[in-house]
Motif scaffolding. Structure first.
Motif, PDB file in Angstrom:
ATOM      1  N   GLU A   1       1.380  10.440   8.345  1.00  0.00           N
ATOM      2  CA  GLU A   1       0.970   9.137   7.793  1.00  0.00           C
ATOM      3  C   GLU A   1       1.674   7.951   8.457  1.00  0.00           C
ATOM      4  N   VAL A   2       2.648   8.215   9.320  1.00  0.00           N
ATOM      5  CA  VAL A   2       3.356   7.120   9.982  1.00  0.00           C
ATOM      6  C   VAL A   2       2.395   6.243  10.789  1.00  0.00           C
TER       7      VAL A   2
ATOM      8  N   VAL B   1       8.897   4.097   7.656  1.00  0.00           N
ATOM      9  CA  VAL B   1       8.016   5.102   7.043  1.00  0.00           C
ATOM     10  C   VAL B   1       8.372   6.492   7.576  1.00  0.00           C
ATOM     11  N   GLY B   2       8.692   6.578   8.864  1.00  0.00           N
ATOM     12  CA  GLY B   2       9.104   7.861   9.439  1.00  0.00           C
ATOM     13  C   GLY B   2      10.370   8.395   8.785  1.00  0.00           C
ATOM     14  N   ASN B   3      11.334   7.507   8.541  1.00  0.00           N
ATOM     15  CA  ASN B   3      12.567   7.929   7.856  1.00  0.00           C
ATOM     16  C   ASN B   3      12.258   8.443   6.459  1.00  0.00           C
ATOM     17  N   ALA B   4      11.400   7.733   5.746  1.00  0.00           N
ATOM     18  CA  ALA B   4      11.038   8.173   4.391  1.00  0.00           C
ATOM     19  C   ALA B   4      10.342   9.531   4.440  1.00  0.00           C
TER      20      ALA B   4
ATOM     21  N   PHE C   1       0.851  -1.185   0.000  1.00  0.00           N
ATOM     22  CA  PHE C   1       0.000   0.000   0.000  1.00  0.00           C
ATOM     23  C   PHE C   1       0.887   1.235   0.000  1.00  0.00           C
ATOM     24  N   THR C   2       0.321   2.343  -0.421  1.00  0.00           N
ATOM     25  CA  THR C   2       1.064   3.592  -0.530  1.00  0.00           C
ATOM     26  C   THR C   2       0.424   4.657   0.352  1.00  0.00           C
ATOM     27  N   VAL C   3       1.280   5.436   1.021  1.00  0.00           N
ATOM     28  CA  VAL C   3       0.823   6.560   1.834  1.00  0.00           C
ATOM     29  C   VAL C   3       1.617   7.794   1.427  1.00  0.00           C
TER      30      VAL C   3
END
Length: 181
Positions: free
Chosen positions: A35-36, A68-71, A27-29
């Motif tokens: 969004e994390v 996800v947080g790093n991204a 899935f994509t956020v």
């Protein structure tokens, strides 16, 4: 009467690739910090549906949050979105995040105690290695990168075997059923 073993399985050899998928979900956020928690909850819901035990869910949620947080922190403005990919095989659970930023991060081996950040990849790398898995950062063929954390996984035969394994601090990601729902 047969004596019950204290461990339901052997820890598989570390792998750097997921192998043939039993289940895969992506899935994509948007690549923003808000969004994390959305990504963490969605991944946990899928993994719970696949039968991952709560102990594994806690680890997986932490890994997804960090990646996800790093991204969200480092990939913008090069990447407007982040894709989360969950892959389960018979012996491995792979948790991956793909973004469009070309920079390949290196997990730090030490941290500065005075800094509030900079520990995410080190935490993910430590969790994966302690479980007998691995962390891999790779450039994508077209653009961007993918950060993957691999964990050994096994299906627990029954609740007694699962309890014995967890009591022995087994690092494997335990699934409670063979076939994901």
């Amino acid at each position: 009467m047969a004596r019950r073993s204290t461990v339901a399985h052997r820890i598989p050899a570390p792998r750097c690739g997921p192998g043939k998928a039993v289940s895969m979900y992506a899935f994509t956020v948007p690549a923003i910090p808000a969004e994390v928690p959305v990504a963490r909850k969605r991944a946990a819901r899928v993994l719970r549906g696949w039968g991952l035990h709560e102990d594994g869910l806690d680890t997986a949620a932490l890994v997804i949050s960090e990646l996800v947080g790093n991204a969200a922190r480092h990939a913008t403005p090069h990447s407007a979105r982040t894709t989360v990919i969950l892959t389960r095989t018979g012996t491995t659970l792979a948790l991956a995040v793909h973004d469009e930023h070309p920079f390949l991060p290196q997990p730090p081996t030490t941290t500065d105690p005075g800094r509030d950040c900079g520990r995410g990849l080190m935490i993910v790398d430590s969790l994966a290695r302690e479980a007998g898995g691995a962390l891999r950062v790779s450039r994508m063929p077209t653009h961007g990168k993918e950060v993957q954390a691999f964990f050994p996984a096994a299906v627990s035969a029954d609740s007694a075997d699962l309890a014995a394994c967890l009591a022995a601090a087994c690092p494997v990601m335990h699934f409670q059923r063979a076939e994901p729902s």
